[in-house]
Design a protein around this motif. Sequence first.
Motif, PDB file in Angstrom:
ATOM      1  N   VAL A 220       0.839  -1.198   0.000  1.00 43.88           N
ATOM      2  CA  VAL A 220       0.000   0.000   0.000  1.00 43.88           C
ATOM      3  C   VAL A 220       0.874   1.248   0.000  1.00 43.88           C
ATOM      4  N   LEU A 221       1.924   1.245   0.828  1.00 45.60           N
ATOM      5  CA  LEU A 221       2.845   2.379   0.882  1.00 45.60           C
ATOM      6  C   LEU A 221       3.548   2.577  -0.457  1.00 45.60           C
ATOM      7  N   THR A 222       3.869   1.480  -1.126  1.00 41.27           N
ATOM      8  CA  THR A 222       4.490   1.552  -2.457  1.00 41.27           C
ATOM      9  C   THR A 222       3.595   2.311  -3.424  1.00 41.27           C
ATOM     10  N   TYR A 223       2.310   1.983  -3.415  1.00 41.73           N
ATOM     11  CA  TYR A 223       1.384   2.651  -4.334  1.00 41.73           C
ATOM     12  C   TYR A 223       1.146   4.105  -3.956  1.00 41.73           C
ATOM     13  N   ILE A 224       1.224   4.418  -2.676  1.00 41.00           N
ATOM     14  CA  ILE A 224       1.117   5.830  -2.260  1.00 41.00           C
ATOM     15  C   ILE A 224       2.312   6.620  -2.792  1.00 41.00           C
ATOM     16  N   TYR A 225       3.512   6.063  -2.613  1.00 39.23           N
ATOM     17  CA  TYR A 225       4.720   6.715  -3.141  1.00 39.23           C
ATOM     18  C   TYR A 225       4.643   6.858  -4.664  1.00 39.23           C
ATOM     19  N   PHE A 226       4.185   5.784  -5.315  1.00 36.75           N
ATOM     20  CA  PHE A 226       4.085   5.806  -6.771  1.00 36.75           C
ATOM     21  C   PHE A 226       3.093   6.866  -7.235  1.00 36.75           C
ATOM     22  N   PHE A 227       1.945   6.958  -6.553  1.00 33.73           N
ATOM     23  CA  PHE A 227       0.935   7.948  -6.908  1.00 33.73           C
ATOM     24  C   PHE A 227       1.495   9.363  -6.797  1.00 33.73           C
ATOM     25  N   ILE A 228       2.258   9.619  -5.755  1.00 32.47           N
ATOM     26  CA  ILE A 228       2.863  10.945  -5.572  1.00 32.47           C
ATOM     27  C   ILE A 228       3.854  11.237  -6.693  1.00 32.47           C
ATOM     28  N   LEU A 229       4.726  10.271  -6.987  1.00 34.12           N
ATOM     29  CA  LEU A 229       5.728  10.456  -8.039  1.00 34.12           C
ATOM     30  C   LEU A 229       5.068  10.618  -9.409  1.00 34.12           C
ATOM     31  N   PHE A 230       4.094   9.752  -9.699  1.00 33.69           N
ATOM     32  CA  PHE A 230       3.435   9.771 -11.002  1.00 33.69           C
ATOM     33  C   PHE A 230       2.632  11.057 -11.199  1.00 33.69           C
ATOM     34  N   THR A 231       1.905  11.472 -10.169  1.00 26.20           N
ATOM     35  CA  THR A 231       1.104  12.694 -10.255  1.00 26.20           C
ATOM     36  C   THR A 231       1.996  13.911 -10.477  1.00 26.20           C
ATOM     37  N   THR A 232       3.077  13.979  -9.740  1.00 22.96           N
ATOM     38  CA  THR A 232       4.016  15.098  -9.896  1.00 22.96           C
ATOM     39  C   THR A 232       4.571  15.151 -11.311  1.00 22.96           C
ATOM     40  N   LEU A 233       4.983  13.991 -11.808  1.00 19.02           N
ATOM     41  CA  LEU A 233       5.547  13.927 -13.158  1.00 19.02           C
ATOM     42  C   LEU A 233       4.498  14.263 -14.216  1.00 19.02           C
ATOM     43  N   THR A 234       3.267  13.756 -14.024  1.00 21.04           N
ATOM     44  CA  THR A 234       2.185  14.032 -14.977  1.00 21.04           C
ATOM     45  C   THR A 234       1.854  15.516 -15.040  1.00 21.04           C
ATOM     46  N   VAL A 235       1.817  16.170 -13.882  1.00 22.18           N
ATOM     47  CA  VAL A 235       1.540  17.608 -13.831  1.00 22.18           C
ATOM     48  C   VAL A 235       2.618  18.379 -14.578  1.00 22.18           C
ATOM     49  N   VAL A 236       3.874  17.998 -14.354  1.00 24.13           N
ATOM     50  CA  VAL A 236       4.990  18.678 -15.034  1.00 24.13           C
ATOM     51  C   VAL A 236       4.885  18.494 -16.545  1.00 24.13           C
ATOM     52  N   ILE A 237       4.608  17.254 -16.989  1.00 17.02           N
ATOM     53  CA  ILE A 237       4.488  16.985 -18.424  1.00 17.02           C
ATOM     54  C   ILE A 237       3.308  17.756 -19.014  1.00 17.02           C
ATOM     55  N   SER A 238       2.182  17.795 -18.309  1.00 16.04           N
ATOM     56  CA  SER A 238       0.999  18.515 -18.792  1.00 16.04           C
ATOM     57  C   SER A 238       1.278  20.000 -18.956  1.00 16.04           C
ATOM     58  N   ILE A 239       1.999  20.570 -17.995  1.00 14.39           N
ATOM     59  CA  ILE A 239       2.355  21.991 -18.075  1.00 14.39           C
ATOM     60  C   ILE A 239       3.231  22.255 -19.289  1.00 14.39           C
ATOM     61  N   VAL A 240       4.215  21.384 -19.497  1.00 18.77           N
ATOM     62  CA  VAL A 240       5.125  21.530 -20.648  1.00 18.77           C
ATOM     63  C   VAL A 240       4.356  21.412 -21.958  1.00 18.77           C
ATOM     64  N   VAL A 241       3.442  20.419 -22.046  1.00 19.22           N
ATOM     65  CA  VAL A 241       2.659  20.223 -23.276  1.00 19.22           C
ATOM     66  C   VAL A 241       1.747  21.419 -23.540  1.00 19.22           C
ATOM     67  N   GLU A 242       1.098  21.943 -22.498  1.00 18.88           N
ATOM     68  CA  GLU A 242       0.205  23.075 -22.660  1.00 18.88           C
ATOM     69  C   GLU A 242       0.980  24.325 -23.087  1.00 18.88           C
ATOM     70  N   LEU A 243       2.183  24.511 -22.548  1.00 16.67           N
ATOM     71  CA  LEU A 243       3.015  25.628 -22.966  1.00 16.67           C
ATOM     72  C   LEU A 243       3.394  25.509 -24.430  1.00 16.67           C
ATOM     73  N   PHE A 244       3.693  24.271 -24.850  1.00 19.88           N
ATOM     74  CA  PHE A 244       4.043  24.011 -26.245  1.00 19.88           C
ATOM     75  C   PHE A 244       2.852  24.296 -27.154  1.00 19.88           C
ATOM     76  N   ILE A 245       1.637  23.863 -26.730  1.00 18.30           N
ATOM     77  CA  ILE A 245       0.432  24.103 -27.538  1.00 18.30           C
ATOM     78  C   ILE A 245       0.147  25.579 -27.673  1.00 18.30           C
ATOM     79  N   ASN A 246       0.275  26.314 -26.585  1.00 23.69           N
ATOM     80  CA  ASN A 246       0.003  27.751 -26.612  1.00 23.69           C
ATOM     81  C   ASN A 246       0.975  28.501 -27.513  1.00 23.69           C
ATOM     82  N   LYS A 247       2.225  28.036 -27.549  1.00 28.22           N
ATOM     83  CA  LYS A 247       3.211  28.681 -28.426  1.00 28.22           C
ATOM     84  C   LYS A 247       2.906  28.414 -29.890  1.00 28.22           C
ATOM     85  N   VAL A 248       2.443  27.188 -30.148  1.00 28.76           N
ATOM     86  CA  VAL A 248       2.101  26.820 -31.552  1.00 28.76           C
ATOM     87  C   VAL A 248       0.815  27.533 -31.971  1.00 28.76           C
TER      88      VAL A 248
END
Length: 248
Positions: A220-248
């Motif tokens: 259970v703790l493994t999945y909590i850690y994974f959720f935190i890591l994955f969510t953080t990474l997903t947010v960062v990727i989404s921000i980068v993609v949205e910035l790229f879309i807005n520039k295009v």
Amino acid sequence: MNPICKNCEHKINGNFCSECGQSTDTHPINFHYLWHDIQHGIFHFDKGLLFTAKELFTRPGHSIREFIEGKRVNHFKPTALVFLLGSLYGLLYHFFHIEIPSTITNEDSEQTFNIIGDWITTHYALATLFTIPLISIASFLAFRKTGYNLVEHLVLNGFIAGQKLILQFIFFPLLYIYSGTQTMLLLSGISVLIDILLAFWVYNQFFDTQSTLKNILKTVLTYIYFFILFTTLTVVISIVVELFINKV
């Protein structure tokens, strides 16, 4: 008189050359050789792939631990397993035009979701391989007192990823039937639940020196850690993609 190795020209005593490892039994290049090479070199059906698949659904934790401890001849390597199955699954997903209905109402967010989703479906093997380090860091932190290093956790979770991909192939006919419908979301939820239950099973077998209760809590703790890591990474990727879309 000992035969001479055709590869390095050293004398051979046994079935394999002690210098370069080449087998003394070198078959002529013909259709039989080609079929054997496809089986052994690509799919490894004679040992690795089918044997590994059987082990992952009968005694997964024990077999993965044995692999890490050195019992590796019969196993398909975890990275090759994930890349092969992930590539085949991605091709099927693309060929049959499987669509997951979006639950996002914001147009910009939905566009970002579609871009990320399209990349994942066309690079399914890479996407799966990409999640393995995240879950491995998570399991390493959760089970850090068991004595296994991060690379061994990468191997452990690589095999688990292969196990989940095999399960995805079993679910695929249902995904095709209900493609683009809300039932897809239910099927995805069921698939995730089965994945988590399999992880409980594998981790409990693998870390067999601990109690089942402790293994469940640490999973259970493994999945909590994974959720935190994955969510953080997903947010960062989404921000980068949205910035790229807005520039295009």
